[in-house]
Enzyme design. Sequence first.
Site, PDB file in Angstrom:
ATOM      1  N   ASP A   1       6.851  23.018 -59.581  1.00  0.00           N
ATOM      2  CA  ASP A   1       7.210  24.419 -59.405  1.00  0.00           C
ATOM      3  C   ASP A   1       7.673  24.546 -57.946  1.00  0.00           C
ATOM      4  O   ASP A   1       6.861  24.496 -57.019  1.00  0.00           O
ATOM      5  CB  ASP A   1       5.965  25.269 -59.691  1.00  0.00           C
ATOM      6  CG  ASP A   1       6.291  26.705 -60.056  1.00  0.00           C
ATOM      7  OD1 ASP A   1       7.473  27.017 -60.271  1.00  0.00           O
ATOM      8  OD2 ASP A   1       5.343  27.516 -60.121  1.00  0.00           O
TER       9      ASP A   1
ATOM     10  N   ASP B   1       5.113  33.394 -54.689  1.00  0.00           N
ATOM     11  CA  ASP B   1       4.177  34.483 -54.984  1.00  0.00           C
ATOM     12  C   ASP B   1       3.438  34.982 -53.743  1.00  0.00           C
ATOM     13  O   ASP B   1       2.584  35.843 -53.838  1.00  0.00           O
ATOM     14  CB  ASP B   1       3.180  34.061 -56.066  1.00  0.00           C
ATOM     15  CG  ASP B   1       2.387  32.805 -55.678  1.00  0.00           C
ATOM     16  OD1 ASP B   1       2.412  32.410 -54.493  1.00  0.00           O
ATOM     17  OD2 ASP B   1       1.748  32.219 -56.571  1.00  0.00           O
TER      18      ASP B   1
END
Length: 240
Positions: free
Chosen positions: A154, A43
């Site tokens: 993640d 991100d």
Amino acid sequence: MKRQASLIYLLVLCSFSNGQSSPEIVPVQRGFSGSGVTTRYWDCCKPSCAWQIPQTNVKTPVESCQIDGVNPIDFNDQSGCDDNGVAYMCNDQQAWVINDTLSYGFVAASFSGGSDLSQCCHCVLLSFQGRLLGKHLLAQITNTGSDLYQNHFDIAIPGGGLGIFKRGCMTQWNTTETGWGQEIGGVTSEAECSELPAALQRGCDWRFEFLEGVDNPDVLFQEVECPAELTAITKCVSLS
Ligand SMILES: *[C@@H]1O[C@H](CO)[C@@H](O)[C@H](O)[C@H]1NC(C)=O
Ligand SMILES: *[C@@H]1O[C@H](CO)[C@@H](O)[C@H](O)[C@H]1NC(C)=O
């Protein structure tokens, strides 16, 4: 003297005889372990372990970078995913291959479900299950996530999807609001990795080569000592 030299030569020869390195992996005594799930993300945001705050329990936080993704920035600078933020994920915090069955890399993790700063900068050996059985990712925990479940890793993979933070890659790399590929999951083929900035393509390709494009593989996990190669990139060492 001579004998010692030839012993060292022999050891070096053994560890590189198949053209691949076999670094020592050292489990942490009474470290965390169990079975867990993975997802992937990139991100562009400053990672949560990059703040100088007591909860992270680190000597030096994870390095975060200026908008170029290369030059380090002050620990107190706001994340580029927030309004007027200027700090981003450094480009080099992506995975790379050590040998056919082992890679090094970086993950966001939660052990409790939700945002979990307690294990910042600890390292974990993820042993993939299913189709990837026999392959491992030795990763440093650099980030957390309010959207993570218990025992959830993640994996930081460029082009792996933005997840819940939209602003970072738009401001850093001029992406659209959905980033590269889909918002969740990112690009769907290795060919699409060529849409990423050159500095991020290696980690994007890694997903289709080392991880064979397998979608969110399950793992067994075990806490291990951090290899110097990982801490050299993040500059972060945990105190506990
Ligand atoms: C890769 O390195 C690990 C850790 O040293 C070792 O156990 C494994 O056998 C190596 N794999 C290959 C294919 O060389
Ligand atoms: C993004 O767009 C701005 C404005 O057009 C430009 O100055 C900047 O160089 C671009 N950044 C990248 C990484 O392409």
